[in-house]
Design an enzyme around this catalytic site. Structure first.
Site, PDB file in Angstrom:
ATOM      1  N   CYS A   1       5.026 -72.010  32.548  1.00  0.00           N
ATOM      2  CA  CYS A   1       5.093 -72.150  31.086  1.00  0.00           C
ATOM      3  C   CYS A   1       5.248 -73.631  30.752  1.00  0.00           C
ATOM      4  CB  CYS A   1       6.271 -71.344  30.534  1.00  0.00           C
ATOM      5  SG  CYS A   1       6.425 -71.445  28.740  1.00  0.00           S
TER       6      CYS A   1
ATOM      7  N   ARG B   1      -1.061 -63.957  27.185  1.00  0.00           N
ATOM      8  CA  ARG B   1      -0.715 -62.732  27.917  1.00  0.00           C
ATOM      9  C   ARG B   1       0.761 -62.422  27.651  1.00  0.00           C
ATOM     10  NH1 ARG B   1      -0.639 -62.814  34.460  1.00  0.00           N
ATOM     11  NH2 ARG B   1       0.801 -64.530  33.993  1.00  0.00           N
TER      12      ARG B   1
ATOM     13  N   CYS C   1       0.422 -73.323  23.711  1.00  0.00           N
ATOM     14  CA  CYS C   1       0.543 -72.832  25.085  1.00  0.00           C
ATOM     15  C   CYS C   1       0.295 -74.034  25.989  1.00  0.00           C
ATOM     16  CB  CYS C   1      -0.482 -71.728  25.344  1.00  0.00           C
ATOM     17  SG  CYS C   1      -0.472 -71.085  27.029  1.00  0.00           S
ATOM     18  N   GLY C   2       1.332 -74.495  26.649  1.00  0.00           N
ATOM     19  CA  GLY C   2       1.215 -75.722  27.443  1.00  0.00           C
ATOM     20  C   GLY C   2       0.289 -75.556  28.632  1.00  0.00           C
TER      21      GLY C   2
END
Ligand SMILES: N[C@H](CCC[C@H](N)C(=O)O)C(=O)O
Length: 289
Positions: free
Chosen positions: A75, A220, A228-229
């Site tokens: 993440c 997801r 979203c990194g």
């Protein structure tokens, strides 16, 4: 059980953070706790839960759980917030240190001012590009082959897929205009497509130039998020693979929540730089199961 928490976000991709140096969570209850804290009506409201822990392999460990309780393997926004938090709490004293994620160990660097961290750089390592590494079902494909600009038919749409793993799977689709990208319609369908045995994060990307991308994501296990990194890193890798961007140049990725600055080095490492912000601290009432 009263659980202290901190809410942090990276460009609006927000999680409820729990300090495992202070709080022990029963393994079996973490998925349900993640679902509960993520619920804006019956919990706190977030994209998921991130559990910071001591590590035997690095300076600190990060476990990330999506809104649906599934555990992610990496993440990017979470890594930046963990780096901020670990430094500000004094669990690390150097400004460069290592964080263990489920997918592997990354190098983090913080840039403190008066003891507080707002900007973080993470060396996200080398992406995995082989079809079997994403993972994707190989069927009659070569498992060692890459998936670059490959026709991908789904729900009557004819897309072209570039698949990248940043330790977690990403399906990147380049589109003419990000404003008309089918994130809401196709994101949830592609997320669960049988061609991705572990599911997949779904990114739509508009190339403004080789050094500037627009980006939207269906994650997801969490759905649409502001950022979203790992997905932004995957988008940059995909842009290099498709010849839009150049290795060694820093690329600005415009996500809904703000900008990330990402480059792919000559030795294929992906370097991500961006903010990490603390929103709130509190106590969560958790009726232990
Ligand atoms: N939904 C992702 C995990 C969170 C990734 C994202 N929030 C980031 O910043 O990289 C997965 O299941 O692989």
């Amino acid at each position: 059980m009263k659980i202290p928490f901190t809410k942090m976000h990276g460009l609006g991709n927000n999680y409820i953070y729990i300090d495992g140096f202070q709080v022990h969570l029963e393994e079996s209850e973490i998925p349900q706790l993640a679902r509960k804290v993520s619920d804006v009506n019956f919990g706190i409201g977030s994209d998921g839960l991130i559990y910071m822990l001591p590590s035997e392999k690095a300076d600190v460990r990060m476990r990330i759980f999506n809104k649906d309780g599934s555990e992610g393997k990496n993440c990017g926004n979470g890594l930046r917030c963990i780096a901020k938090w670990a430094y500000e709490l004094g669990y690390v004293t150097d400004t460069s240190f290592q964080i263990e994620a489920k997918s592997g160990i990354v190098d983090a660097e913080v840039f403190p001012e008066n003891g507080l961290v707002e900007q973080v750089s993470i060396d996200m390592g080398v992406p995995l590009l082989k079809r079997r590494e994403i993972p994707m079902v190989v069927d009659n494909y070569d498992p060692e082959s890459r998936v670059v600009n490959e026709p991908f038919l789904v729900a009557d749409a004819e897309l072209n897929l570039t698949a990248v793993s940043m330790g977690n799977p990403h399906a990147v689709f380049f589109v003419e205009s990000i404003d008309s990208s089918p994130v809401e319609e196709l994101g949830p369908i592609i997320e669960k497509d049988d061609r991705f045995p572990d599911g997949v994060n779904v990114e739509f990307v508009e190339v403004v130039s080789g050094k500037e991308l627009h980006f939207r994501v269906w994650e997801r296990g969490s759905g649409i998020t502001q950022a979203c990194g790992t997905g932004a890193c995957a988008a940059v890798v995909a842009s290099v693979l498709n010849g839009y961007s150049t290795v060694g140049e820093e690329i600005t990725v415009h996500l809904e929540g703000g900008d990330l600055f990402i480059s792919m080095t000559e030795n294929q490492r992906v370097i991500m730089r961006g903010p990490a912000e603390k929103v709130a601290e509190g106590i969560f009432n958790w009726p232990s199961i």
